[in-house]
Design a protein around this motif. Structure first.
Motif, short mmCIF file in Angstrom:
data_model
loop_
_atom_site.label_atom_id
_atom_site.label_comp_id
_atom_site.label_asym_id
_atom_site.label_seq_id
_atom_site.Cartn_x
_atom_site.Cartn_y
_atom_site.Cartn_z
N THR A 33 -4.04 8.00 51.60
CA THR A 33 -3.35 8.05 50.31
C THR A 33 -2.13 7.14 50.36
O THR A 33 -1.63 6.83 51.45
N GLY A 34 -1.65 6.77 49.20
CA GLY A 34 -0.46 5.94 49.15
C GLY A 34 0.77 6.65 49.69
O GLY A 34 1.57 6.06 50.43
N ILE A 53 -5.28 -1.22 47.08
CA ILE A 53 -4.49 -1.09 45.86
C ILE A 53 -4.90 0.14 45.06
O ILE A 53 -4.07 0.87 44.55
N ASN A 54 -6.19 0.41 44.99
CA ASN A 54 -6.68 1.56 44.23
C ASN A 54 -6.75 2.77 45.14
O ASN A 54 -7.72 2.96 45.86
N ASP A 59 -0.66 4.35 43.65
CA ASP A 59 -1.48 3.19 43.97
C ASP A 59 -0.77 2.28 44.99
O ASP A 59 0.38 2.52 45.37
N THR A 82 -8.48 -5.60 48.65
CA THR A 82 -8.79 -4.82 47.46
C THR A 82 -9.97 -5.38 46.68
O THR A 82 -10.32 -6.55 46.85
N TYR A 84 -9.75 -5.57 43.49
CA TYR A 84 -9.15 -6.19 42.31
C TYR A 84 -9.36 -7.70 42.41
O TYR A 84 -8.77 -8.36 43.26
#
Length: 125
Positions: A33-34, A53-54, A59, A82, A84
């Motif tokens: 987790t972040g 990132i996600n 995030d 990521t 993204y």
């Protein structure tokens, strides 16, 4: 042995990047987790962070911001890996405080060469 913090919630992706890092002699510290990533960045002070990132909870953008503003080394390389990949995503990721950016899926046989190359470029800048 150098420590690397990998912040990645997908177990398959975590296993893949861990394999690549360990092959090159790195010790991997993992966070799924972040928030856990920020916590470990502050407590472990790794010389390199790989950031998805996600993530669940906060995030990777927010996690990177918190690491940069924390007592952890604000200059530690944070490399986003990521999915993204839309136009503008790379610029947005780099503007958030990440040192570099690689798109998923990664190739575990070549990703470390890319990471080392990026880190060398940063030293020369």
């Amino acid at each position: 042995m150098k420590k690397v913090l990998v912040v990645e919630d997908n177990k398959d992706n975590l296993r893949l990047i861990t394999y690549a890092l360990e092959r090159c002699g790195y010790q991997v510290i993992a966070a799924e987790t972040g928030l856990k990533g920020v916590e470990l960045a502050i407590s472990e002070l790794p010389p390199l962070i790989i950031m998805d990132i996600n993530l669940p909870d906060i995030d990777g953008f927010e996690a990177t911001r918190r690491i940069r503003e924390s007592g952890a080394d604000g200059t530690v390389p944070i490399i986003a890996i990521t999915s993204y990949a839309m136009s503008g995503d790379k610029d947005r990721i780099l503007a958030s405080g990440c040192t570099g950016y690689f798109e998923k899926p990664i190739d575990p046989l070549t990703i470390m060469d890319k990471i080392h190359s990026l880190l060398e470029e940063q030293k020369l800048s």
